[in-house]
Design an enzyme around this catalytic site. Sequence first.
Site, PDB file in Angstrom:
ATOM      1  N   GLU A  80      16.031  15.835  45.010  1.00  0.00           N
ATOM      2  CA  GLU A  80      15.899  14.588  43.633  1.00  0.00           C
ATOM      3  C   GLU A  80      15.552  13.437  43.868  1.00  0.00           C
ATOM      4  OE1 GLU A  80      20.370  14.460  44.174  1.00  0.00           O
ATOM      5  OE2 GLU A  80      20.699  15.218  45.337  1.00  0.00           O
ATOM      6  N   CYS A 112      22.347  18.178  44.341  1.00  0.00           N
ATOM      7  CA  CYS A 112      22.183  18.741  45.193  1.00  0.00           C
ATOM      8  C   CYS A 112      22.032  20.117  45.491  1.00  0.00           C
ATOM      9  CB  CYS A 112      23.275  17.542  47.064  1.00  0.00           C
ATOM     10  SG  CYS A 112      23.333  16.083  46.816  1.00  0.00           S
ATOM     11  N   HIS A 234      28.242  21.419  51.421  1.00  0.00           N
ATOM     12  CA  HIS A 234      26.839  20.612  51.416  1.00  0.00           C
ATOM     13  C   HIS A 234      27.833  19.279  51.796  1.00  0.00           C
ATOM     14  CE1 HIS A 234      24.781  17.483  49.752  1.00  0.00           C
ATOM     15  NE2 HIS A 234      26.095  16.890  48.740  1.00  0.00           N
TER      16      HIS A 234
END
Length: 389
Positions: A80, A112, A234
């Site tokens: 990104e 993400c 994450h």
Amino acid sequence: MSEVGIERMGFATTGLFLDMRDLAQRRGVDPEKYIIGIGQSEQSVAPSSQDAVTLAAAAAKDALEGEDMDPIDMVLLGTESGVDASRAGAVYVKELLGLPDRIRCVEVKQACYAATAALSWALDYVSKRPRKKVLVIGSDIARYGLNTPGEATQGAGAVAMLVSSSPAILEIEDDGVFLTAEAEDFWRPPYSNCALVDGKYSTQVYLEFFSRLWKRYREETGRSIQDFEAFLFHLPFSKMGLKALREALKEADPDTASMLSERFEASAAYSRRVGNIYSGSLYLALLSLLEGEALEAGSRIALFSYGSGAEAELFSARVKEGYLSRLSPERHLKMLEGRRKVGIDEYEHLFSDFPPSSPQDYVCDKRYFSGPFRFLGVKGQQRMYEADE
Ligand code: CAA
């Protein structure tokens, strides 16, 4: 269906880091807030000569050392912080790695979550073509801005995975559950090189997505927390993953809770020192766990991937016998230890030295060249890269 998963893994970050205690002191914040409250002790700092492409290529080089490149059919880059609005960064990566022209190279975007989407495409691809392999990379530089609340959660780095039907490290199971719902928690408008984030709201959405997916996963698979030897998340900052883990641990017995908490700490070790690497972050947690803990063959791991905006997936994987022999813990520790610490003035200077978003030429500062691949600058509106001879 034949086994598919990860055969090799590699990691790259920049050669510079910021100590969170130094940042806390300059910003007039109690260091414990960053180190314990947010859960970050250092963050990698990127000079402009390191971008999502150079870091991706360096992670791929790390993963592919000594590997036969011939079966590689595709390079998928999840990012990104891409360097072009049209061309896939994966095309630059392919050139820097010297991969042949007969392959496909694509960039995948969804905050993400991107590298997980790429991984899922790669798994489908190799299950249909068992002799082929796909290189999947998550590479990003997380920038929120000087003096912003997000500043303490910046970072830079990439993780590369060679996906194949000989998954010597990790077999990935076909049990993923997904969730997508619009949320204005984090985004980056095209005119900005820094992300905009509503940090508290993003934590709320992340936790809500995790709870919904964990519930659905248990309903669909019949599994419970006792079926897992590790839970990976994450990690935009390590406290965020810890909050989600605490949700899952509500139903765990004390021994399972203590084992999963210990393994969570092992999974967050690299991230605490590198910071958020957006699309590669979950896979950095995986690498950190596998290089930091001895897991028995067959151990089942849950992986929670989250991309703001928002989209998430929860899936599982099983560790393969002898996986550690395919990894490089000493090399990665040396890489982290070998970074040079920068002071706040130097960090602020580097942060502000960013290629302009206008047609003028730009030259990167050679004094900060490091790593096997460098972005040299922009000439005639074209990006120029260089690889070690
Ligand atoms: N000692 C110990 N702990 C302390 C403390 C001290 N002296 N002072 C404060 N703390 C604790 C607080 O209690 C709090 O802990 P809890 O959350 O457990 O309550 C923690 O430190 C943080 O304190 P604040 O919430 O007051 O801090 P803040 O207002 O500065 O915000 C932040 C922190 C929300 C993490 C902010 O840094 C931020 O917005 N970061 C970016 C978050 C982010 O990345 N969101 C996107 C997530 S997903 C992603 O990666 C994006 C994607 O998909 C691309």
